[in-house]
Write an enzyme that holds these catalytic residues in place. Structure first.
Site, PDB file in Angstrom:
ATOM      1  N   ASP A 139       0.845  -1.188   0.000  1.00 40.95           N
ATOM      2  CA  ASP A 139       0.000   0.000   0.000  1.00 40.95           C
ATOM      3  C   ASP A 139       0.882   1.241   0.000  1.00 40.95           C
ATOM      4  O   ASP A 139       1.778   1.384   0.848  1.00 40.95           O
ATOM      5  CB  ASP A 139      -0.919   0.012   1.228  1.00 40.95           C
ATOM      6  CG  ASP A 139      -2.103   0.939   1.036  1.00 40.95           C
ATOM      7  OD1 ASP A 139      -2.526   1.133  -0.111  1.00 40.95           O
ATOM      8  OD2 ASP A 139      -2.610   1.471   2.040  1.00 40.95           O
ATOM      9  N   HIS A 146      -3.542  14.146   1.679  1.00 40.05           N
ATOM     10  CA  HIS A 146      -3.774  13.169   2.753  1.00 40.05           C
ATOM     11  C   HIS A 146      -2.562  13.093   3.681  1.00 40.05           C
ATOM     12  O   HIS A 146      -2.692  13.096   4.909  1.00 40.05           O
ATOM     13  CB  HIS A 146      -4.053  11.799   2.133  1.00 40.05           C
ATOM     14  CG  HIS A 146      -4.144  10.684   3.115  1.00 40.05           C
ATOM     15  ND1 HIS A 146      -5.244  10.470   3.917  1.00 40.05           N
ATOM     16  CD2 HIS A 146      -3.257   9.695   3.428  1.00 40.05           C
ATOM     17  CE1 HIS A 146      -5.046   9.410   4.670  1.00 40.05           C
ATOM     18  NE2 HIS A 146      -3.849   8.922   4.404  1.00 40.05           N
ATOM     19  N   GLU A 210     -10.727   4.087   4.042  1.00 40.45           N
ATOM     20  CA  GLU A 210      -9.796   4.827   3.188  1.00 40.45           C
ATOM     21  C   GLU A 210     -10.083   4.450   1.740  1.00 40.45           C
ATOM     22  O   GLU A 210      -9.982   3.281   1.358  1.00 40.45           O
ATOM     23  CB  GLU A 210      -8.341   4.540   3.570  1.00 40.45           C
ATOM     24  CG  GLU A 210      -8.018   5.021   4.984  1.00 40.45           C
ATOM     25  CD  GLU A 210      -6.530   5.123   5.278  1.00 40.45           C
ATOM     26  OE1 GLU A 210      -5.727   4.890   4.349  1.00 40.45           O
ATOM     27  OE2 GLU A 210      -6.183   5.434   6.423  1.00 40.45           O
ATOM     28  N   GLU A 212      -9.348   4.065  -1.956  1.00 38.54           N
ATOM     29  CA  GLU A 212      -8.142   3.894  -2.771  1.00 38.54           C
ATOM     30  C   GLU A 212      -8.480   3.192  -4.085  1.00 38.54           C
ATOM     31  O   GLU A 212      -9.520   2.556  -4.229  1.00 38.54           O
ATOM     32  CB  GLU A 212      -7.094   3.058  -2.020  1.00 38.54           C
ATOM     33  CG  GLU A 212      -6.717   3.594  -0.648  1.00 38.54           C
ATOM     34  CD  GLU A 212      -5.514   2.901  -0.047  1.00 38.54           C
ATOM     35  OE1 GLU A 212      -4.707   2.317  -0.829  1.00 38.54           O
ATOM     36  OE2 GLU A 212      -5.363   2.928   1.174  1.00 38.54           O
ATOM     37  N   ASP A 244      -8.947   0.376   2.399  1.00 37.57           N
ATOM     38  CA  ASP A 244      -7.905  -0.034   3.348  1.00 37.57           C
ATOM     39  C   ASP A 244      -8.353   0.374   4.752  1.00 37.57           C
ATOM     40  O   ASP A 244      -7.879   1.362   5.307  1.00 37.57           O
ATOM     41  CB  ASP A 244      -6.578   0.624   2.966  1.00 37.57           C
ATOM     42  CG  ASP A 244      -5.418   0.105   3.789  1.00 37.57           C
ATOM     43  OD1 ASP A 244      -5.430  -1.086   4.129  1.00 37.57           O
ATOM     44  OD2 ASP A 244      -4.506   0.891   4.100  1.00 37.57           O
ATOM     45  N   LYS A 263      -3.943  -1.924  10.567  1.00 38.49           N
ATOM     46  CA  LYS A 263      -4.336  -2.108   9.166  1.00 38.49           C
ATOM     47  C   LYS A 263      -4.595  -3.572   8.804  1.00 38.49           C
ATOM     48  O   LYS A 263      -5.408  -3.859   7.920  1.00 38.49           O
ATOM     49  CB  LYS A 263      -3.215  -1.600   8.248  1.00 38.49           C
ATOM     50  CG  LYS A 263      -2.987  -0.103   8.294  1.00 38.49           C
ATOM     51  CD  LYS A 263      -3.996   0.619   7.433  1.00 38.49           C
ATOM     52  CE  LYS A 263      -3.570   2.055   7.168  1.00 38.49           C
ATOM     53  NZ  LYS A 263      -4.527   2.756   6.291  1.00 38.49           N
ATOM     54  N   SER A 267      -8.913  -5.688   4.740  1.00 43.45           N
ATOM     55  CA  SER A 267      -8.935  -4.753   3.614  1.00 43.45           C
ATOM     56  C   SER A 267      -9.912  -5.312   2.594  1.00 43.45           C
ATOM     57  O   SER A 267      -9.953  -6.527   2.376  1.00 43.45           O
ATOM     58  CB  SER A 267      -7.550  -4.583   2.976  1.00 43.45           C
ATOM     59  OG  SER A 267      -6.611  -4.057   3.897  1.00 43.45           O
ATOM     60  N   THR A 370      -4.732   6.605   0.225  1.00 46.48           N
ATOM     61  CA  THR A 370      -5.978   7.368   0.282  1.00 46.48           C
ATOM     62  C   THR A 370      -5.937   8.524  -0.716  1.00 46.48           C
ATOM     63  O   THR A 370      -5.014   9.328  -0.712  1.00 46.48           O
ATOM     64  CB  THR A 370      -6.202   7.899   1.709  1.00 46.48           C
ATOM     65  OG1 THR A 370      -6.057   6.818   2.628  1.00 46.48           O
ATOM     66  CG2 THR A 370      -7.584   8.502   1.858  1.00 46.48           C
TER      67      THR A 370
END
Length: 451
Positions: A139, A146, A210, A212, A244, A263, A267, A370
């Site tokens: 990632d 951001h 988030e 993405e 995410d 995290k 996801s 993000t």
């Protein structure tokens, strides 16, 4: 590099009528690839309107020839990896053959219509799954806005890391907890500091989404062999949406080497991979950099990438709460952003990732980070939308949010548009927050951590 061909023809229509609707995510110009479970078997397919071309069933019709037949045969094991690893000409041939078979005036139309439920099942009648086997997940952190905002929230003297404008920053994520759109995201446990500064362990109190975009690697590279910048896009099979999910309080307390437990709990990705070829009409120049920014180093600066490394892609996030659904209040759009808000292109991410000789493999997932912009509506996570909790987000139900609560649902979507082209979508990336499970064999009461 993908070039325009007959599959992009804006005048082309399909005999699958749902593909011709003006707001269809999957018109005949798109034809994204995915995987699904049907009759207890894992299958691969291509989305067209509200149906799926079952590639195994299509192969059995013997309507395909040459490279298209070879490409279709490669996915009989129920995953896309073998197809993604083929030379681009095979994938392009299959896409071209599908476009011809699904076109309104296709000679094989009556034959396919006579067995439509076998070859083209309704999307709602099958269970969508992860489109491919994902071995590694990286990632990136490529939105300047951001990155700068989060640096300010953390009180950093220089909110933008020194390396940000010189290279695409990234961390190595956890592929094992990647899940396809739908279902629940279970609130995780972890350590964090409470309002009084005490270290607690318990269900994460501050969950966030988030928004993405992710690139899915097609052909990999051998260990020690870097991928040149202008070859990088040829290694990307296509793109999907990525949420995410982040447990921000856990992440901010633990983050020394990089994100970890804040995290790795979950996801989400959308089930359909929109191919690089399908996105050819929406290519544009890489986003311009501000005057005075450092020059891009030669290994990350490609003429082709600067000319066409961007995409005219708008991205959205919607939120609904349990109370909103109970009272039949429509989900509210909370984010509207654009891929122009990335400082680095996906080709630069691939080139940087392999610049030390690291080998990427078929199915690897590369998240953009993000995709937040400068405007309020382009902030692509709740932390930014609420200015780190200082300005709660007001909802039409009378509720407010500074973080996601149990029962909240986030739906991500995206549309690629350009003059003279048929707009295409990515489908949904959807999931709902579920309460934390009881912690197994807790050695002590959970101080201040119960949600």
């Amino acid at each position: 590099m993908s070039a325009l061909n007959s599959t992009h023809d804006p005048a082309r229509r399909s005999w699958i009528e749902s593909a011709n609707a003006g707001n269809a995510d999957f018109p005949i110009q798109n034809l994204p690839f995915g995987a699904f479970v049907r009759g207890g078997e894992l299958r691969t397919g291509v989305a067209i309107g509200d149906r799926i071309v079952d590639l195994r069933a299509l192969h059995d019709t013997a309507l395909l020839e040459g490279d298209a037949a070879l490409a279709c045969a490669s996915v009989r094991d129920g995953t896309l990896n073998a197809l993604m690893a083929l030379d681009a000409r095979h994938v392009s041939a299959l896409r071209g053959a599908l476009s011809a078979l699904l076109a309104q005036n296709a000679p094989a139309r009556s034959r396919l219509e006579s067995s439509i439920d076998a070859v083209l099942p309704q999307m709602n009648d099958v269970q969508l799954t992860l489109p491919c086997t994902i071995g590694d997940y990286t990632d990136f952190l490529t939105s300047l806005h951001h990155t700068e905002r989060h640096g300010r929230y953390k009180g950093l003297a220089d909110p933008l890391p020194a390396a940000f404008k010189s290279l695409p920053i990234a961390y190595h994520g956890r592929a094992s907890s990647l899940r396809v759109s739908g279902g629940e995201v279970r609130r995780p446990y972890g350590q964090y500091r409470d309002a009084e500064g005490r270290v607690c362990f318990g269900p994460a109190p501050m969950l966030d989404f988030e928004l993405e975009l992710a690139a899915v690697i097609g052909r990999g590279n051998p260990l020690t062999q870097a991928i040149p910048i202008d070859d990088a896009r040829a290694h990307i099979f296509g793109y999907c949406l990525l949420n995410d999910w982040s447990a921000k309080t856990i992440q901010w307390f633990e983050q020394v080497l990089g994100p970890f437990l804040g995290k790795s709990f979950h996801s989400s990705i959308s089930p359909w991979i929109v191919t690089d070829e399908a996105l050819a009409p929406f290519r544009k120049a890489a986003p311009a950099r501000a005057a005075g920014d450092p020059a891009i180093l030669p290994h990350l600066h490609g003429v082709q990438d600067q000319q066409s490394g961007g995409l005219d892609l708008q991205l959205f996030a919607q939120l609904s709460t349990a109370a909103m659904r109970r009272d039949h209040i429509e989900p509210v759009r909370i984010t509207h952003t654009h891929l122009d808000n990335l400082y680095w292109t996906f080709a630069q991410m691939v080139a940087h990732h392999t610049s030390n000789g690291c080998n990427l493999r078929t199915g690897d997932l590369l998240g953009s980070g993000t995709i937040s912009g400068a405007s309020d509506e382009s902030r692509a996570c709740l932390t930014e939308l609420t200015d780190a909790g200082k300005k709660p987000l007001a909802l039409p139900s009378g509720e407010s949010r500074i973080a996601l609560e149990d029962g909240d649902e986030i739906v991500l979507s995206a549309r690629a548009s350009a003059p003279g082209a048929v707009s295409i979508g990515f489908g949904e990336c959807r999931a709902r927050i579920a309460p934390a499970l009881p912690y197994p064999h807790a050695p002590y009461p959970l101080p201040h951590g119960e949600h």
